[in-house]
Design an enzyme around this catalytic site. Structure first.
Site, PDB file in Angstrom:
ATOM      1  N   PHE A 174      -3.938 -56.987 -28.768  1.00 36.52           N
ATOM      2  CA  PHE A 174      -5.217 -56.767 -29.477  1.00 36.52           C
ATOM      3  C   PHE A 174      -4.982 -57.717 -30.707  1.00 36.52           C
ATOM      4  CE2 PHE A 174      -4.739 -52.345 -27.378  1.00 36.52           C
ATOM      5  CZ  PHE A 174      -5.331 -52.660 -26.319  1.00 36.52           C
TER       6      PHE A 174
ATOM      7  N   TRP B  83     -13.031 -54.146 -31.177  1.00 31.24           N
ATOM      8  CA  TRP B  83     -11.845 -54.992 -31.838  1.00 31.24           C
ATOM      9  C   TRP B  83     -10.519 -54.680 -30.830  1.00 31.24           C
ATOM     10  CZ3 TRP B  83      -6.940 -52.859 -32.608  1.00 31.24           C
ATOM     11  CH2 TRP B  83      -6.156 -53.320 -33.627  1.00 31.24           C
ATOM     12  N   HIS B  84     -10.611 -53.731 -30.021  1.00 26.74           N
ATOM     13  CA  HIS B  84      -9.334 -53.775 -29.091  1.00 26.74           C
ATOM     14  C   HIS B  84      -9.175 -54.912 -28.210  1.00 26.74           C
ATOM     15  CE1 HIS B  84      -9.099 -49.641 -30.737  1.00 26.74           C
ATOM     16  NE2 HIS B  84      -7.754 -49.685 -30.676  1.00 26.74           N
ATOM     17  N   GLY B  85     -10.628 -55.429 -27.540  1.00 20.66           N
ATOM     18  CA  GLY B  85     -10.530 -56.295 -26.927  1.00 20.66           C
ATOM     19  C   GLY B  85     -11.918 -56.837 -26.133  1.00 20.66           C
TER      20      GLY B  85
END
Lengths: 477, 306
Positions: free
Chosen positions: A477, A322-324
Site C-alpha cells: 500500500f 488508499w489501500h489499493g
C-alpha cells in the site's frame, strides 16, 4: 531490507552504535543517510521520488509560513497536495483508471484497448506521501511550526523505522523529536526490544503461518467448502492484524531503542465494541489522518444530516482506495461506511424506544464485540479477495452455508498449530484489555518472573516456529 | 564517546545488564534443551538407535508406501525408516552414510526407487534443510554448509531450535509416540489426473547421468560395507507410468542393470499388478493406507523368501 532479517539486525546495530556515539548535531544527518540506505535496499531509484516529495513539501511549507494572504497559502497548499499526490497517482492508480476508462468506453460501444503502464509500486509510497502532506496541512492550519532545517524535515519524512508501513506520524509529534538530545538508556533499549520481539512473533510465527492457508484458499475459492472459506476469512482477519500490527510494534520498538516515541497504531481492534471504536483502534495513524485532513475539512458532523452521510462515505471510500487500486478495496471501504451508518441508526432507534440504558449492560457489550468482529471479518473478504467476483462468491458461500467438509490445508499439524496460536493471541489481548499484561509501554501487573519467561519463550517460539517471508502485507500500500 | 558516557551514567545499567545476560543464558539453555528433545524424537522416528537389521531409505513415495511397524511385527526384527519428503539422490547418499555412522548392524538397505529419481527437478530445492537437526554430524555439516546460504547456516548452527521445520517437529513428536501411520487417507481423483495430464501438467522423466553416478557411488559404499541393497519400486499409478512409456522402461532398465553389475543389488518391482489398482493410491505417486498395507504385505513375503 525487512525487519525480520539478519541484514536489518546488523544495520540497526551499526546505526545504533554510531547514533549514540556522535555529536548531537550530526545525528539527524546520520538518521537521514541510514533511512535512505534502508529504503534503497528495495530499489534505489525510488529514493528519488521520496526526495522529490520531501523537497516539494519542505518548499511549500516555507512558502505557506511566509505568505501573508490566505489565498497565497491556499495556492501553495494546493501545489503541495497536487505535487505530492502526482507520483502516488501515477504509480498506484494510473492503471486502475486506464482499465476502468476502457471498460466504460467499451460499455458505451467504443473500441477501447489501452496499453497499461509497466510500473512497479514504490514500497511505502502511500505512507511517506501522507506523512509529508500532513506537514503542509499542519503548517497551513498553524498546528505546527515551519521547519527551516531541510535535514530535519527530510529525516521526518524518511525516518527508517516507520518509513515503509507507518505509523504515519505527524510533524507536531515527530519532527520536534529530531531536535531533542537523545541519550542512550538501557530502559528504552529493553522496552524497545520487548516490543520488537512481540511484533516479530506476531509476524513470523502467526501471520506468516496463517498466510499459507489463506493464500491457498483465496487463490481458488471455488474449490473449497463454506466451512473452509469461513475459516480462511477468520485466519485472514488474524493474519492481517498480526502482520500489520507486528510491523508497527517492531517500528515503534526500534524507534524506542533510539529514544524516539512513535504513535500507537493499534489498540486491540478486535475487542472494539462499535465500528467507530474499531476505527479508533485499527491503523490509528491512518484513520486519524483521514479524520483530521479529510473528514473535518469536509465539515465533519457539523453539517446537515445528509451531508454528514456523504462525508462518512467519502472518508471510508477514500480510505479503501488508499489501500489499493482495486474495486475490492473500495467495496471494503463502502461496507465499513454502511456499518458505521447502521450503527448510528441503531443507536438512534434505541434512544427512540428508550432502551439506551441496555448499552451499558455487560451482555450487550459482549454481544456487540462479537458482532463487530464478525462484521469486520466479513468485510475482510473484500479486502483479501483477488477480484470482486471472488469476493462475492466467497460471501455468498459463507452466508448460504453448505455443510461440506473442512479442508485442513496441506498439513493438519500447521492447521492445529495455527488455531492454538490464534487462541494464544486472543488470550494475550484479553490480558492486555484487562490491563494485566503490558500494552505498548504501559505498566504490567504480571510478576517479573512470568514476564521475563514470556519473552524468553517468545524468542524461542520465533526460533522454533518462525517462518521466512519476503514481505509485509501493508508494504504493497 | 557519547555512548560509553551514557552507559556509565545510566543508573539502571547494572540491573539491565543482569537482566540481559540472564535473558540470553535462559534462552540458550532452553534452546539447547529443546534441541536435544527434538533430536531424540527425530532419531527415534528414523530408527537410528534401534540396531535395526533393515533400513528403508527414500522420499515420501517410500515413506507412505511401506509400513515399518507391520514389517517389524511380521519379520520379528527392528526396521529403521529414514525417509523424508523431497530428498533427491544426493540426499539419499548422505542419508545412507549418516545411517551407517549411527548403526553398524544394518544388513539390508531397501532403497526406494521410481522412474523420476534421476530427473532431479521437481524435488525439494532446499532439501538440505532436512538435515539441519544433524549438524553435529561432520559429514552432514559439510554438506549443509555447501548447500545453505551463509546466514541461514550460521543461524542454524548457533540456535538449535531454528533447525526444525514444522515437518521435522511433527516427525520428532511421532518418534516419541511411536507413530508411523500413513495419514493420507482418500483415493486419487482419476478424472482430475487425466485432465492435468491432458493440460501437460506432469513431471517429465529425464535421466541425468550425474544422478545415476550418485546412485552408483551409493551402491559401492554399501557393497564395501557388505550390505545388501534392494531397489524397491513402490508402485506409481499406471496412468502416469504410461505417459512417457519409452523413458519409463529405459529407467527400469537402469535398475535392472545395477542388479547385473553388483551382486549385492536386487530390484524388486511392484508395478505389476498394483499400478492398475487405483483404489490403492492417494495421489498418482503416493499410496493410501490401504495401498501401504497391500504393498508392505507383499514386501514381507519377498523378504521372507531371502
Amino acid at each position: 531490507m525487512l525487519f525480520n532479517s539478519w541484514e536489518f539486525i546488523l544495520f540497526l546495530c551499526i546505526v545504533f552504535a554510531i547514533y549514540f556515539s556522535i555529536a548531537f548535531r550530526f545525528r539527524p544527518f546520520l538518521l537521514l543517510v541510514a533511512s535512505y540506505l534502508f529504503y534503497m535496499f528495495w530499489k534505489w531509484e525510488f529514493a528519488v521520488i521520496m526526495l522529490a516529495v520531501t523537497a516539494v513539501n519542505y518548499y511549500t511549507g516555507l512558502k505557506i509560513a511566509k505568505s501573508t494572504s490566505k489565498k497565497q497559502q491556499k495556492t501553495y497548499l494546493g501545489i503541495s497536495v497536487f505535487a505530492s499526490l502526482l507520483p502516488l497517482v501515477y504509480f498506484k492508480y494510473a492503471n486502475f483508471f486506464i482499465d476502468n476508462f476502457a471498460v466504460i468506453l467499451q460499455e458505451l460501444g467504443f473500441k477501447a484497448n489501452f496499453a497499461t503502464l509497466a510500473v512497479i509500486l514504490p514500497v511505502g509510497i502511500s505512507f511517506f506521501t501522507f506523512q509529508a502532506m500532513s506537514y503542509s496541512f499542519d503548517v497551513y492550519n498553524k498546528k505546527t511550526l515551519v521547519e527551516t532545517n531541510f535535514i530535519n524535515f527530510a529525516v521526518f519524512v524518511a525516518f527508517f523505522p516507520q518509513l515503509v508501513a507507518g505509523p504515519i506520524e505527524r510533524s507536531s509529534h515527530l519532527l520536534a523529536q529530531f531536535r531533542e538530545k537523545h541519550h542512550f538508556k538501557f530502559k528504552l533499549l529493553i522496552e524497545g526490544s520487548k516490543l520488537f520481539i512481540w511484533g516479530l512473533f506476531k509476524k513470523v510465527v502467526i501471520a506468516d503461518r496463517l498466510a499459507i492457508y489463506v493464500d491457498r484458499i483465496f487463490e481458488n475459492p471455488e474449490l473449497y467448502s463454506s466451512a473452509t472459506l469461513t475459516i480462511a476469512t477468520l485466519f485472514f482477519a488474524v493474519q492481517i492484524y498480526c502482520d500489520f500490527s507486528g510491523y508497527s510494534d517492531m517500528a515503534i520498538g526500534v524507534a524506542r531503542m533510539l529514544g524516539f516515541r512513535l504513535m500507537q497504531n493499534f489498540n486491540l481492534p478486535y475487542l472494539a465494541n462499535s465500528i467507530a471504536d474499531f476505527w479508533k483502534r485499527w491503523h490509528i495513524s491512518l484513520s486519524s489522518w483521514f479524520g483530521d485532513y479529510l473528514y473535518i475539512p469536509l465539515g465533519g458532523n457539523r453539517v446537515p444530516y445528509i451531508r454528514w452521510i456523504i462525508n462518512i462515505f467519502v472518508v471510508f471510500l477514500v480510505s479503501g482506495f488508499w489501500h489499493g487500486a482495486n474495486w475490492t478495496f473500495i467495496v471494503w471501504g463502502g461496507l465499513h461506511a454502511l456499518y458505521y451508518l447502521f450503527e448510528n441508526w441503531g443507536d438512534k432507534l434505541l434512544n427512540v424506544v428508550k432502551l439506551i440504558h441496555i448499552k451499558k449492560s455487560r451482555i450487550y457489550q459482549t454481544l456487540k464485540i462479537v458482532t463487530i468482529f464478525v462484521l469486520v471479518c466479513f468485510a475482510w473478504i473484500f479486502f483479501r479477495a483477488n477480484s470482486i467476483n471472488d469476493a462475492f462468491y466467497i460471501a455468498q458461500e459463507i452466508i448460504f452455508f453448505k455443510t461440506d467438509p473442512l479442508y485442513l490445508g496441506a498439513s493438519s499439524v500447521t492447521f492445529i498449530l495455527s488455531v492454538l496460536l490464534i487462541i494464544l493471541l486472543f488470550a494475550v489481548q484479553l490480558l492486555q484489555y484487562f490491563k494485566v499484561a503490558s500494552l505498548y509501554f504501559s505498566e504490567s501487573k504480571m510478576p517479573v518472573v512470568i514476564e521475563f519467561s514470556w519473552y524468553v519463550l517468545l524468542l524461542l517460539g520465533i526460533a522454533l516456529l518462525g517462518m521466512s517471508s519476503n514481505a509485509f502485507i501493508y508494504f504493497q500500500f | 564517546m557519547g555512548l560509553l558516557k551514557d552507559i556509565k551514567s545510566d543508573g539502571y545499567k547494572n540491573k539491565a545488564l543482569r537482566i540481559m545476560v540472564l535473558f540470553l543464558i535462559s534462552f540458550f539453555m532452553l534452546d539447547f534443551f529443546v534441541g536435544i528433545v527434538l533430536k531424540n524424537g527425530l532419531e527415534s522416528y528414523y530408527g537410528f538407535n534401534e540396531n535395526a537389521k533393515i533400513a528403508l531409505v527414500g522420499h515420501s513415495h517410500l515413506m507412505l508406501g511401506i509400513d515399518k511397524v507391520q514389517m517389524e511385527q511380521d519379520l520379528g526384527y527392528k526396521v529403521a525408516k529414514y525417509t523424508s519428503e523431497g530428498v533427491n539422490v544426493a540426499n539419499r547418499k548422505l542419508m545412507i552414510e549418516h545411517l551407517l555412522n549411527k548403526n553398524n548392524k544394518i544388513e539390508t538397505i531397501i532403497y526406494g526407487v521410481d522412474a523420476w529419481m534421476f530427473t532431479g527437478e521437481g524435488l525439494s530445492e532446499n532439501s538440505h534443510a532436512l538435515f539441519y537437526p544433524f549438524l553435529s554430524d561432520a559429514s552432514i555439516n559439510i554438506f549443509v554448509k555447501k548447500a545453505a546460504p551463509e546466514s541461514e547456516y550460521w543461524t542454524r548452527k548457533l540456535i538449535k531450535s531454528t533447525r526444525y521445520s514444522e515437518g521435522l517437529i511433527s516427525s520428532s513428536i511421532r518418534g516419541y509416540f511411536k507413530k508411523w501411520d500413513n495419514l493420507k487417507s482418500g483415493t486419487v481423483d482419476i478424472e482430475r489426473l487425466n485432465e492435468n495430464i491432458l493440460q501437460g501438467n506432469f513431471r517429465s522423466i529425464n535421466n541425468n547421468p550425474k544422478n545415476i553416478k550418485i546412485l552408483t557411488e551409493t551402491i559401492e559404499i554399501l557393497k564395501k560395507n557388505n550390505i545388501k541393497v534392494i531397489l524397491l519400486y513402490v508402485p506409481t499409478i499406471d496412468i502416469v507410468n504410461q505417459f512417457e512409456k519409452y523413458k519409463f522402461q529405459e529407467t527400469l532398465e537402469i535398475f535392472i542393470n545395477f542388479t547385473k553389475k553388483y551382486d549385492n543389488v536386487d530390484f524388486v518391482n511392484f508395478l505389476e499388478p498394483f499400478s492398475h489398482q487405483h483404489d490403492l493410491f492417494f495421489d498418482p505417486i503416493h499410496l493410501n493406507p490401504k495401498g501401504q498395507s497391500v504393498i508392505t504385505d507383499t514386501l514381507i513375503k519377498v523378504l521372507n523368501n531371502y
